[in-house]
Design a protein around this motif. Structure first.
Motif, PDB file in Angstrom:
ATOM      1  N   ARG A 190      10.624  10.138 -20.849  1.00  0.00           N
ATOM      2  CA  ARG A 190      10.751  10.919 -22.078  1.00  0.00           C
ATOM      3  C   ARG A 190       9.533  10.753 -22.994  1.00  0.00           C
ATOM      4  O   ARG A 190       9.246  11.612 -23.816  1.00  0.00           O
ATOM      5  CB  ARG A 190      12.032  10.544 -22.806  1.00  0.00           C
ATOM      6  N   ASN A 191       8.823   9.637 -22.858  1.00  0.00           N
ATOM      7  CA  ASN A 191       7.619   9.392 -23.659  1.00  0.00           C
ATOM      8  C   ASN A 191       6.344   9.694 -22.888  1.00  0.00           C
ATOM      9  O   ASN A 191       5.258   9.283 -23.307  1.00  0.00           O
ATOM     10  CB  ASN A 191       7.605   7.937 -24.137  1.00  0.00           C
ATOM     11  N   MET A 192       6.486  10.387 -21.751  1.00  0.00           N
ATOM     12  CA  MET A 192       5.371  10.784 -20.892  1.00  0.00           C
ATOM     13  C   MET A 192       4.648   9.579 -20.290  1.00  0.00           C
ATOM     14  O   MET A 192       3.462   9.653 -19.956  1.00  0.00           O
ATOM     15  CB  MET A 192       4.377  11.677 -21.651  1.00  0.00           C
ATOM     16  N   ASN A 193       5.367   8.479 -20.146  1.00  0.00           N
ATOM     17  CA  ASN A 193       4.811   7.331 -19.431  1.00  0.00           C
ATOM     18  C   ASN A 193       4.975   7.570 -17.933  1.00  0.00           C
ATOM     19  O   ASN A 193       6.045   8.002 -17.485  1.00  0.00           O
ATOM     20  CB  ASN A 193       5.530   6.037 -19.821  1.00  0.00           C
ATOM     21  N   PRO A 194       3.950   7.289 -17.139  1.00  0.00           N
ATOM     22  CA  PRO A 194       4.019   7.568 -15.701  1.00  0.00           C
ATOM     23  C   PRO A 194       4.764   6.490 -14.929  1.00  0.00           C
ATOM     24  O   PRO A 194       4.709   5.307 -15.260  1.00  0.00           O
ATOM     25  CB  PRO A 194       2.548   7.607 -15.281  1.00  0.00           C
ATOM     26  N   LYS A 195       5.462   6.913 -13.875  1.00  0.00           N
ATOM     27  CA  LYS A 195       6.149   5.993 -12.976  1.00  0.00           C
ATOM     28  C   LYS A 195       5.878   6.443 -11.544  1.00  0.00           C
ATOM     29  O   LYS A 195       6.230   7.556 -11.159  1.00  0.00           O
ATOM     30  CB  LYS A 195       7.657   5.994 -13.250  1.00  0.00           C
ATOM     31  N   ILE A 196       5.237   5.580 -10.777  1.00  0.00           N
ATOM     32  CA  ILE A 196       4.946   5.892  -9.380  1.00  0.00           C
ATOM     33  C   ILE A 196       6.248   5.890  -8.587  1.00  0.00           C
ATOM     34  O   ILE A 196       7.074   4.985  -8.717  1.00  0.00           O
ATOM     35  CB  ILE A 196       3.965   4.871  -8.782  1.00  0.00           C
ATOM     36  N   ALA A 197       6.439   6.910  -7.760  1.00  0.00           N
ATOM     37  CA  ALA A 197       7.684   7.063  -7.007  1.00  0.00           C
ATOM     38  C   ALA A 197       7.390   7.306  -5.536  1.00  0.00           C
ATOM     39  O   ALA A 197       6.241   7.441  -5.117  1.00  0.00           O
ATOM     40  CB  ALA A 197       8.501   8.221  -7.584  1.00  0.00           C
ATOM     41  N   ASP A 198       8.453   7.387  -4.751  1.00  0.00           N
ATOM     42  CA  ASP A 198       8.430   7.763  -3.335  1.00  0.00           C
ATOM     43  C   ASP A 198       7.660   6.754  -2.483  1.00  0.00           C
ATOM     44  O   ASP A 198       6.474   6.909  -2.222  1.00  0.00           O
ATOM     45  CB  ASP A 198       7.848   9.168  -3.143  1.00  0.00           C
ATOM     46  N   PHE A 199       8.375   5.745  -2.015  1.00  0.00           N
ATOM     47  CA  PHE A 199       7.767   4.685  -1.209  1.00  0.00           C
ATOM     48  C   PHE A 199       8.142   4.786   0.263  1.00  0.00           C
ATOM     49  O   PHE A 199       8.085   3.796   0.989  1.00  0.00           O
ATOM     50  CB  PHE A 199       8.184   3.316  -1.762  1.00  0.00           C
ATOM     51  N   GLY A 200       8.480   5.979   0.704  1.00  0.00           N
ATOM     52  CA  GLY A 200       8.897   6.151   2.097  1.00  0.00           C
ATOM     53  C   GLY A 200       7.803   5.854   3.097  1.00  0.00           C
ATOM     54  O   GLY A 200       8.077   5.502   4.239  1.00  0.00           O
ATOM     55  N   LEU A 201       6.536   6.011   2.695  1.00  0.00           N
ATOM     56  CA  LEU A 201       5.423   5.758   3.605  1.00  0.00           C
ATOM     57  C   LEU A 201       4.711   4.447   3.305  1.00  0.00           C
ATOM     58  O   LEU A 201       3.714   4.116   3.948  1.00  0.00           O
ATOM     59  CB  LEU A 201       4.402   6.910   3.525  1.00  0.00           C
ATOM     60  N   ILE A 205       0.867  -1.183   0.000  1.00  0.00           N
ATOM     61  CA  ILE A 205       0.000   0.000   0.000  1.00  0.00           C
ATOM     62  C   ILE A 205       0.898   1.225   0.000  1.00  0.00           C
ATOM     63  O   ILE A 205       1.743   1.394   0.891  1.00  0.00           O
ATOM     64  CB  ILE A 205      -0.936   0.007   1.221  1.00  0.00           C
ATOM     65  N   HIS A 206       0.733   2.081  -0.993  1.00  0.00           N
ATOM     66  CA  HIS A 206       1.650   3.216  -1.159  1.00  0.00           C
ATOM     67  C   HIS A 206       1.450   4.266  -0.077  1.00  0.00           C
ATOM     68  O   HIS A 206       2.404   4.785   0.495  1.00  0.00           O
ATOM     69  CB  HIS A 206       1.436   3.839  -2.548  1.00  0.00           C
ATOM     70  N   ARG A 207       0.214   4.647   0.188  1.00  0.00           N
ATOM     71  CA  ARG A 207      -0.188   5.599   1.235  1.00  0.00           C
ATOM     72  C   ARG A 207       0.140   7.061   0.935  1.00  0.00           C
ATOM     73  O   ARG A 207      -0.199   7.937   1.730  1.00  0.00           O
ATOM     74  CB  ARG A 207       0.423   5.234   2.595  1.00  0.00           C
ATOM     75  N   ASP A 208       0.784   7.356  -0.173  1.00  0.00           N
ATOM     76  CA  ASP A 208       1.066   8.765  -0.470  1.00  0.00           C
ATOM     77  C   ASP A 208       1.030   9.013  -1.975  1.00  0.00           C
ATOM     78  O   ASP A 208       1.885   9.701  -2.527  1.00  0.00           O
ATOM     79  CB  ASP A 208       2.422   9.167   0.106  1.00  0.00           C
ATOM     80  N   LEU A 209       0.031   8.456  -2.630  1.00  0.00           N
ATOM     81  CA  LEU A 209      -0.119   8.665  -4.070  1.00  0.00           C
ATOM     82  C   LEU A 209      -0.629  10.076  -4.321  1.00  0.00           C
ATOM     83  O   LEU A 209      -1.658  10.485  -3.780  1.00  0.00           O
ATOM     84  CB  LEU A 209      -1.095   7.638  -4.648  1.00  0.00           C
TER      85      LEU A 209
END
Length: 404
Positions: free
Chosen positions: A213-224, A200-204
């Protein structure tokens, strides 16, 4: 007993003598090889990171560890000119390793609310994740007081950089926005159901979605992020940490689950469609929040009024309507009424399935001006107790949320 002799240049050597010579030499070679392997192995013990949610222990070896000197050289000693952003836990720098590889360096501030456990948690989680819609962790540095995460460099910064800037919004036409919505959905589906571990990401939020570069999304920041067992569906916490405007109502009371991420994703869908930030939305008519405004337009049969004008008329109406519908289903007040990420991915990619009618969103009927003076904002990407939350560094809105 007769001793067998082997003739060598006219002389004789017994079998016992040969054994006495060969065995010690063989043992010495084996010990030398073992010692060499040990010398080349990890210089420090691995971290064993246990999640309090009851999931299995994860061990992270030192194979991902970078030397601080290498990171300093890559970022020109954390030069201001290399600074590309400011996360909830500290600044982010662009760097170039000696082999020419570009990296993003997340340097946790010493005053950051993310402690060593959260730092190790992020390493443990992200290092095991492999998906095209999740940012890839390359390594980390833990020397002295320095806590640094090294990620792949994602060219086009974060989604909020484009989405909430009037000058850059036109770069996000409908096809790109729809692709971003779909990519985020697939990344969350992987975290919730398709990876070996349920996460569970908790901070989306928009700033935690990077664009390549192709504007594909990547979920980041898993500190929480929280790690769950395969059979575990929800958890409780005495510490509420996240970003105001994206948090599900039950999370304000310490309960979180995959449906908490679903709620945040619903908010994000409506932000992507409207180009407006939920925490700063203030429609002149009635002072609605974004969720309430979207619901009113849906109820009144004018859902397209929500669409960002910079998109123009170049969009597929059925895709927009289906996205709004999915977003409103995600932000419903009742946890059980929100769909799973598997259902959402199906909704976005199929025109043949029939969607349920959405119920009013969690904060429907409450305007910004109705907040109680005793209410407090929830901290942004920082750990705080429910009794004493801290104001956000990055999300400065003082709008209060009141779940029904």
């Amino acid at each position: 007993m007769k001793t067998t002799k082997i003739s060598i240049e006219g002389g004789g050597i017994s079998t016992q003598t040969i054994v006495a010579i060969v065995v010690p030499i063989s043992l010495a070679i084996v010990l030398l090889v073992v010692g060499f392997c040990i010398a080349r192995g990890p210089r420090k013990p691995y971290y064993a990171i246990s999640e309090t949610s009851g999931a299995s222990e994860i061990s992270i070896t030192e194979s991902l560890q970078y030397n601080l000197s290498d990171i300093q050289a890559a970022t020109n000693n954390f030069a201001v000119g290399n600074r590309i952003g400011e996360g909830g836990f500290g600044p982010v720098y662009k760097g170039t390793l000696h082999n020419g590889q570009e990296i993003a360096v997340k340097r946790l501030s010493r005053s950051s609310a993310q402690g060593t456990e959260e730092f190790k948690n992020e390493i443990a989680l992200v290092a095991r994740l492999q998906h095209r819609n999740l940012v890839r962790l390359l390594g980390f540095c833990l020397e002295g007081e320095e806590r640094i995460l090294i990620y792949e460099f994602v060219t086009n910064k974060s989604l909020d950089y484009f989405l909430f800037d009037p000058e850059k919004q036109p770069l996000l036409d409908w096809s790109r926005r729809f692709k971003i919505i779909g990519g985020i959905a697939k990344g969350l589906l992987y975290l919730h159901e398709d990876s070996r571990l349920r996460i569970i990401h908790r901070d989306l939020k928009a700033s935690n979605v990077l664009l390549d570069r192709n504007m594909n999304p990547k979920i980041a920041d898993f500190g929480l992020a929280r790690l769950f067992g395969v059979d575990q569906s929800e958890g409780n916490t005495s510490k509420i940490a996240g970003t105001y405007g994206y948090m599900a109502p039950e999370y304000l009371h310490g309960l979180f689950s995959v449906k908490s991420d679903v709620f945040s994703f619903g908010v994000l869908i409506l932000e992507i469609l409207s180009g407006k930030k939920n925490s700063q939305f203030n429609q002149a008519q009635g002072g609605d929040d974004l969720l309430s405004y979207a619901w009113r337009q849906w109820r009144d049969g004018t859902p397209l009024a929500l669409v960002d004008p910079t998109i123009g008329d170049t969009y597929a109406r059925n895709e927009v309507i289906r996205s709004i519908h999915a977003g409103l289903l995600c932000v419903q007040d009742e946890i059980e009424q929100r769909p799973t990420m598997a259902s959402i991915v199906l909704m976005l990619n199929s025109n043949s399935i029939t969607l349920l009618a959405p119920n009013p969103p969690a904060y429907f009927g409450r305007s910004r001006t109705q907040s109680s003076p005793n209410d407090l904002p929830v901290s942004d990407s920082s750990t705080s107790t429910k009794s004493a939350p801290n104001p956000s560094i990055n999300e400065v809105s003082i709008t209060e949320l009141h779940p029904r």
